[in-house]
Design a protein around this motif. Structure first.
Motif, short mmCIF file in Angstrom:
data_model
loop_
_atom_site.label_atom_id
_atom_site.label_comp_id
_atom_site.label_asym_id
_atom_site.label_seq_id
_atom_site.Cartn_x
_atom_site.Cartn_y
_atom_site.Cartn_z
N MET A 1 0.83 -1.12 -0.12
CA MET A 1 0.07 -0.02 -0.10
C MET A 1 0.75 1.23 -0.07
O MET A 1 1.91 1.43 0.60
CB MET A 1 -0.76 0.04 1.51
N GLU A 2 0.56 2.15 -0.66
CA GLU A 2 1.28 3.53 -0.84
C GLU A 2 1.22 4.35 0.27
O GLU A 2 0.26 4.13 1.18
CB GLU A 2 0.88 4.45 -2.10
N GLN A 3 2.13 5.01 0.70
CA GLN A 3 2.27 6.06 1.95
C GLN A 3 0.99 6.89 1.90
O GLN A 3 0.42 7.08 3.10
CB GLN A 3 3.48 6.69 1.86
N SER A 4 0.59 7.30 0.91
CA SER A 4 -0.61 8.44 0.68
C SER A 4 -1.80 7.66 1.09
O SER A 4 -2.79 8.10 1.96
CB SER A 4 -0.71 9.20 -0.64
N GLN A 5 -2.04 6.38 0.51
CA GLN A 5 -3.12 5.58 1.01
C GLN A 5 -3.18 5.15 2.58
O GLN A 5 -4.02 5.21 3.18
CB GLN A 5 -3.20 4.19 0.13
N LEU A 6 -2.02 4.99 3.05
CA LEU A 6 -1.73 4.74 4.45
C LEU A 6 -2.16 5.94 5.37
O LEU A 6 -2.89 5.78 6.28
CB LEU A 6 -0.23 4.30 4.91
N ASN A 7 -1.64 7.19 4.71
CA ASN A 7 -2.07 8.23 5.56
C ASN A 7 -3.71 8.56 5.63
O ASN A 7 -4.26 9.02 6.50
CB ASN A 7 -1.36 9.44 5.12
N SER A 8 -4.25 8.49 4.28
CA SER A 8 -5.51 8.45 4.19
C SER A 8 -6.33 7.74 5.02
O SER A 8 -7.21 7.82 5.66
CB SER A 8 -6.19 8.68 2.92
N THR A 9 -6.03 6.23 5.20
CA THR A 9 -6.40 5.38 5.94
C THR A 9 -6.61 5.82 7.37
O THR A 9 -7.53 5.68 8.16
CB THR A 9 -6.09 3.81 5.57
N SER A 10 -5.35 6.22 7.74
CA SER A 10 -5.08 6.73 9.21
C SER A 10 -6.12 7.83 9.49
O SER A 10 -6.66 7.70 10.34
CB SER A 10 -3.90 7.00 9.58
N LEU A 11 -6.18 8.92 8.68
CA LEU A 11 -6.96 9.97 8.80
C LEU A 11 -8.36 9.63 8.95
O LEU A 11 -8.92 10.20 9.75
CB LEU A 11 -6.52 11.17 7.73
N ASP A 12 -8.76 8.92 7.92
CA ASP A 12 -10.37 8.41 7.93
C ASP A 12 -10.49 7.58 9.22
O ASP A 12 -11.69 8.02 9.77
CB ASP A 12 -10.45 7.28 6.78
N SER A 13 -9.78 6.84 9.78
CA SER A 13 -10.09 6.12 10.95
C SER A 13 -10.06 7.18 12.16
O SER A 13 -10.99 7.21 13.00
CB SER A 13 -8.89 5.08 11.26
N GLN A 14 -9.07 8.04 12.31
CA GLN A 14 -9.06 9.19 13.18
C GLN A 14 -10.14 9.88 13.16
O GLN A 14 -10.89 10.19 14.10
CB GLN A 14 -7.96 10.09 13.04
N ILE A 15 -10.69 10.35 11.95
CA ILE A 15 -11.98 11.08 11.83
C ILE A 15 -13.23 10.26 12.16
O ILE A 15 -14.13 10.76 13.08
CB ILE A 15 -12.16 11.58 10.32
N ASN A 16 -13.18 9.15 12.08
CA ASN A 16 -14.44 8.33 12.24
C ASN A 16 -14.39 8.16 13.77
O ASN A 16 -15.37 8.20 14.52
CB ASN A 16 -14.40 6.97 11.68
#
Length: 55
Positions: A1-16
């Motif tokens: 998985m790309e770094q940007s995808q990891l960041n967006s997944t992490s941000l998405d999880s934090q937002i939720n």
């Protein structure tokens, strides 16, 4: 998985997670309680960060 995808997944999880905490705090303490407002402000920052990644 790309770094940007990891960041967006992490941000998405934090937002939720923050969204859940904010809703729970609002139900328990009211929408204008300091706790609810603090979660709301943190959530705003994360959403802005998420949006800036995908400009």
């Amino acid at each position: 998985m790309e770094q940007s995808q990891l960041n967006s997944t992490s941000l998405d999880s934090q937002i939720n997670d923050l969204r859940f905490l904010m809703i729970t705090a609002g139900q328990q303490h009211g929408l204008s309680s300091p706790e609810t407002l603090r979660y709301s402000e943190e959530l705003d920052k994360l959403i802005l960060e998420f949006q800036l990644q995908y400009r």
